[in-house]
Design a protein around this motif. Sequence first.
Motif, PDB file in Angstrom:
ATOM      1  N   ALA A   5       2.130  27.529  -4.789  1.00  0.00           N
ATOM      2  CA  ALA A   5       2.010  27.103  -3.393  1.00  0.00           C
ATOM      3  C   ALA A   5       0.590  27.415  -2.939  1.00  0.00           C
ATOM      4  O   ALA A   5      -0.062  28.317  -3.474  1.00  0.00           O
ATOM      5  CB  ALA A   5       3.025  27.815  -2.523  1.00  0.00           C
ATOM      6  N   ILE A   6       0.130  26.670  -1.953  1.00  0.00           N
ATOM      7  CA  ILE A   6      -1.248  26.829  -1.495  1.00  0.00           C
ATOM      8  C   ILE A   6      -1.283  26.771   0.024  1.00  0.00           C
ATOM      9  O   ILE A   6      -0.503  26.049   0.644  1.00  0.00           O
ATOM     10  CB  ILE A   6      -2.135  25.734  -2.129  1.00  0.00           C
ATOM     11  N   GLN A   7      -2.197  27.564   0.606  1.00  0.00           N
ATOM     12  CA  GLN A   7      -2.350  27.576   2.056  1.00  0.00           C
ATOM     13  C   GLN A   7      -3.826  27.785   2.392  1.00  0.00           C
ATOM     14  O   GLN A   7      -4.475  28.665   1.815  1.00  0.00           O
ATOM     15  CB  GLN A   7      -1.507  28.702   2.650  1.00  0.00           C
ATOM     16  N   GLN A   8      -4.343  26.981   3.318  1.00  0.00           N
ATOM     17  CA  GLN A   8      -5.720  27.133   3.780  1.00  0.00           C
ATOM     18  C   GLN A   8      -5.830  28.410   4.598  1.00  0.00           C
ATOM     19  O   GLN A   8      -5.010  28.656   5.477  1.00  0.00           O
ATOM     20  CB  GLN A   8      -6.082  25.968   4.708  1.00  0.00           C
ATOM     21  N   VAL A   9      -6.851  29.237   4.301  1.00  0.00           N
ATOM     22  CA  VAL A   9      -7.032  30.466   5.077  1.00  0.00           C
ATOM     23  C   VAL A   9      -8.394  30.549   5.760  1.00  0.00           C
ATOM     24  O   VAL A   9      -8.566  31.314   6.692  1.00  0.00           O
ATOM     25  CB  VAL A   9      -6.794  31.739   4.217  1.00  0.00           C
ATOM     26  N   ASN A  10      -9.369  29.738   5.305  1.00  0.00           N
ATOM     27  CA  ASN A  10     -10.692  29.764   5.928  1.00  0.00           C
ATOM     28  C   ASN A  10     -11.409  28.452   5.651  1.00  0.00           C
ATOM     29  O   ASN A  10     -11.276  27.884   4.561  1.00  0.00           O
ATOM     30  CB  ASN A  10     -11.509  30.944   5.399  1.00  0.00           C
ATOM     31  N   THR A  66     -11.340  27.976   1.777  1.00  0.00           N
ATOM     32  CA  THR A  66     -10.727  29.076   1.046  1.00  0.00           C
ATOM     33  C   THR A  66      -9.216  28.936   1.160  1.00  0.00           C
ATOM     34  O   THR A  66      -8.681  28.720   2.242  1.00  0.00           O
ATOM     35  CB  THR A  66     -11.197  30.431   1.599  1.00  0.00           C
ATOM     36  N   TYR A  67      -8.545  29.068   0.014  1.00  0.00           N
ATOM     37  CA  TYR A  67      -7.097  28.913  -0.068  1.00  0.00           C
ATOM     38  C   TYR A  67      -6.469  30.197  -0.596  1.00  0.00           C
ATOM     39  O   TYR A  67      -7.046  30.879  -1.441  1.00  0.00           O
ATOM     40  CB  TYR A  67      -6.724  27.784  -1.031  1.00  0.00           C
ATOM     41  N   VAL A 105       7.060  40.164 -17.366  1.00  0.00           N
ATOM     42  CA  VAL A 105       8.063  39.491 -16.535  1.00  0.00           C
ATOM     43  C   VAL A 105       9.387  39.666 -17.276  1.00  0.00           C
ATOM     44  O   VAL A 105       9.594  39.078 -18.336  1.00  0.00           O
ATOM     45  CB  VAL A 105       7.750  38.000 -16.318  1.00  0.00           C
ATOM     46  N   GLU A 106      10.245  40.496 -16.719  1.00  0.00           N
ATOM     47  CA  GLU A 106      11.511  40.787 -17.393  1.00  0.00           C
ATOM     48  C   GLU A 106      12.417  39.566 -17.395  1.00  0.00           C
ATOM     49  O   GLU A 106      12.322  38.705 -16.524  1.00  0.00           O
ATOM     50  CB  GLU A 106      12.199  41.968 -16.720  1.00  0.00           C
ATOM     51  N   LYS A 107      13.307  39.531 -18.396  1.00  0.00           N
ATOM     52  CA  LYS A 107      14.234  38.409 -18.507  1.00  0.00           C
ATOM     53  C   LYS A 107      15.064  38.286 -17.237  1.00  0.00           C
ATOM     54  O   LYS A 107      15.418  39.285 -16.605  1.00  0.00           O
ATOM     55  CB  LYS A 107      15.132  38.552 -19.733  1.00  0.00           C
ATOM     56  N   ARG A 108      15.305  37.037 -16.864  1.00  0.00           N
ATOM     57  CA  ARG A 108      16.112  36.690 -15.682  1.00  0.00           C
ATOM     58  C   ARG A 108      15.609  37.348 -14.403  1.00  0.00           C
ATOM     59  O   ARG A 108      16.386  37.824 -13.585  1.00  0.00           O
ATOM     60  CB  ARG A 108      17.580  37.004 -15.927  1.00  0.00           C
ATOM     61  N   SER A 109      14.286  37.387 -14.240  1.00  0.00           N
ATOM     62  CA  SER A 109      13.701  37.917 -13.007  1.00  0.00           C
ATOM     63  C   SER A 109      12.530  37.042 -12.574  1.00  0.00           C
ATOM     64  O   SER A 109      12.056  36.205 -13.338  1.00  0.00           O
ATOM     65  CB  SER A 109      13.244  39.365 -13.191  1.00  0.00           C
ATOM     66  N   THR A 110      12.092  37.241 -11.348  1.00  0.00           N
ATOM     67  CA  THR A 110      10.970  36.490 -10.790  1.00  0.00           C
ATOM     68  C   THR A 110       9.992  37.479 -10.173  1.00  0.00           C
ATOM     69  O   THR A 110      10.401  38.427  -9.506  1.00  0.00           O
ATOM     70  CB  THR A 110      11.455  35.509  -9.703  1.00  0.00           C
ATOM     71  N   ILE A 111       8.703  37.252 -10.414  1.00  0.00           N
ATOM     72  CA  ILE A 111       7.680  38.040  -9.745  1.00  0.00           C
ATOM     73  C   ILE A 111       6.723  37.075  -9.054  1.00  0.00           C
ATOM     74  O   ILE A 111       6.630  35.901  -9.425  1.00  0.00           O
ATOM     75  CB  ILE A 111       6.923  38.984 -10.699  1.00  0.00           C
ATOM     76  N   SER A 112       6.018  37.570  -8.053  1.00  0.00           N
ATOM     77  CA  SER A 112       5.070  36.746  -7.299  1.00  0.00           C
ATOM     78  C   SER A 112       3.696  37.390  -7.337  1.00  0.00           C
ATOM     79  O   SER A 112       3.573  38.620  -7.287  1.00  0.00           O
ATOM     80  CB  SER A 112       5.524  36.605  -5.848  1.00  0.00           C
ATOM     81  N   VAL A 113       2.676  36.541  -7.433  1.00  0.00           N
ATOM     82  CA  VAL A 113       1.291  37.003  -7.350  1.00  0.00           C
ATOM     83  C   VAL A 113       0.547  36.084  -6.389  1.00  0.00           C
ATOM     84  O   VAL A 113       0.907  34.917  -6.217  1.00  0.00           O
ATOM     85  CB  VAL A 113       0.581  37.023  -8.726  1.00  0.00           C
ATOM     86  N   LYS A 114      -0.494  36.634  -5.759  1.00  0.00           N
ATOM     87  CA  LYS A 114      -1.313  35.864  -4.829  1.00  0.00           C
ATOM     88  C   LYS A 114      -2.780  36.079  -5.158  1.00  0.00           C
ATOM     89  O   LYS A 114      -3.179  37.184  -5.542  1.00  0.00           O
ATOM     90  CB  LYS A 114      -1.053  36.282  -3.385  1.00  0.00           C
ATOM     91  N   ARG A 115      -3.550  35.034  -5.008  1.00  0.00           N
ATOM     92  CA  ARG A 115      -4.998  35.102  -5.185  1.00  0.00           C
ATOM     93  C   ARG A 115      -5.653  34.226  -4.127  1.00  0.00           C
ATOM     94  O   ARG A 115      -5.073  33.245  -3.672  1.00  0.00           O
ATOM     95  CB  ARG A 115      -5.440  34.594  -6.562  1.00  0.00           C
ATOM     96  N   THR A 116      -6.884  34.565  -3.780  1.00  0.00           N
ATOM     97  CA  THR A 116      -7.667  33.760  -2.850  1.00  0.00           C
ATOM     98  C   THR A 116      -8.764  33.073  -3.645  1.00  0.00           C
ATOM     99  O   THR A 116      -9.519  33.732  -4.370  1.00  0.00           O
ATOM    100  CB  THR A 116      -8.271  34.658  -1.755  1.00  0.00           C
ATOM    101  N   LEU A 117      -8.831  31.744  -3.514  1.00  0.00           N
ATOM    102  CA  LEU A 117      -9.834  30.954  -4.217  1.00  0.00           C
ATOM    103  C   LEU A 117     -10.586  30.082  -3.219  1.00  0.00           C
ATOM    104  O   LEU A 117      -9.972  29.478  -2.333  1.00  0.00           O
ATOM    105  CB  LEU A 117      -9.186  30.063  -5.276  1.00  0.00           C
TER     106      LEU A 117
END
Length: 140
Positions: free
Chosen positions: A35-40, A49-50, A94-106
């Motif tokens: 997913a992407i979102q404008q931040v600047n 910047t997203y 990333v363990e089996k049957r799980s979800t993790i989230s990460v965020k970065r600014t580009l």
Amino acid sequence: MKRILIVSIFILFAGFVLCAGCSSYAPPELNIVPAIQQVNISPETNTITYEVSLDIENAGGNNAYDVEIMALVSTPKDLPEYRFIHENIPVGTVEKRSTISVKRTLSLQMTPDNFRKLSSGERQAEVEAKVIKVSSNIMG
């Protein structure tokens, strides 16, 4: 001699039956939802910047170790002067049957015309993510 041959064949056959199906692990099954979102917005440099969010799900039956994801943000590919920026993101396990989230600014710099279209909302930047490294074995 014949008896030794029959016993040898029986032992080989029994070993094959016992080991069938247990010699490999199911690979991790990673699914990525970006997913992407404008931040600047910077009109001076034609840069937007997203914040890129990645939800990484391991739907498989084995843990995924040493996971690394490439995130790519770009102007729409059909516009002239296509531009992109990417980052390789180390995720870890990333363990089996799980979800993790990460965020970065580009930050994506572009031509003045593309900047006008994307900053006004007339067009949207595109985001892609793909696995570039994963191991199903903790030993690497």
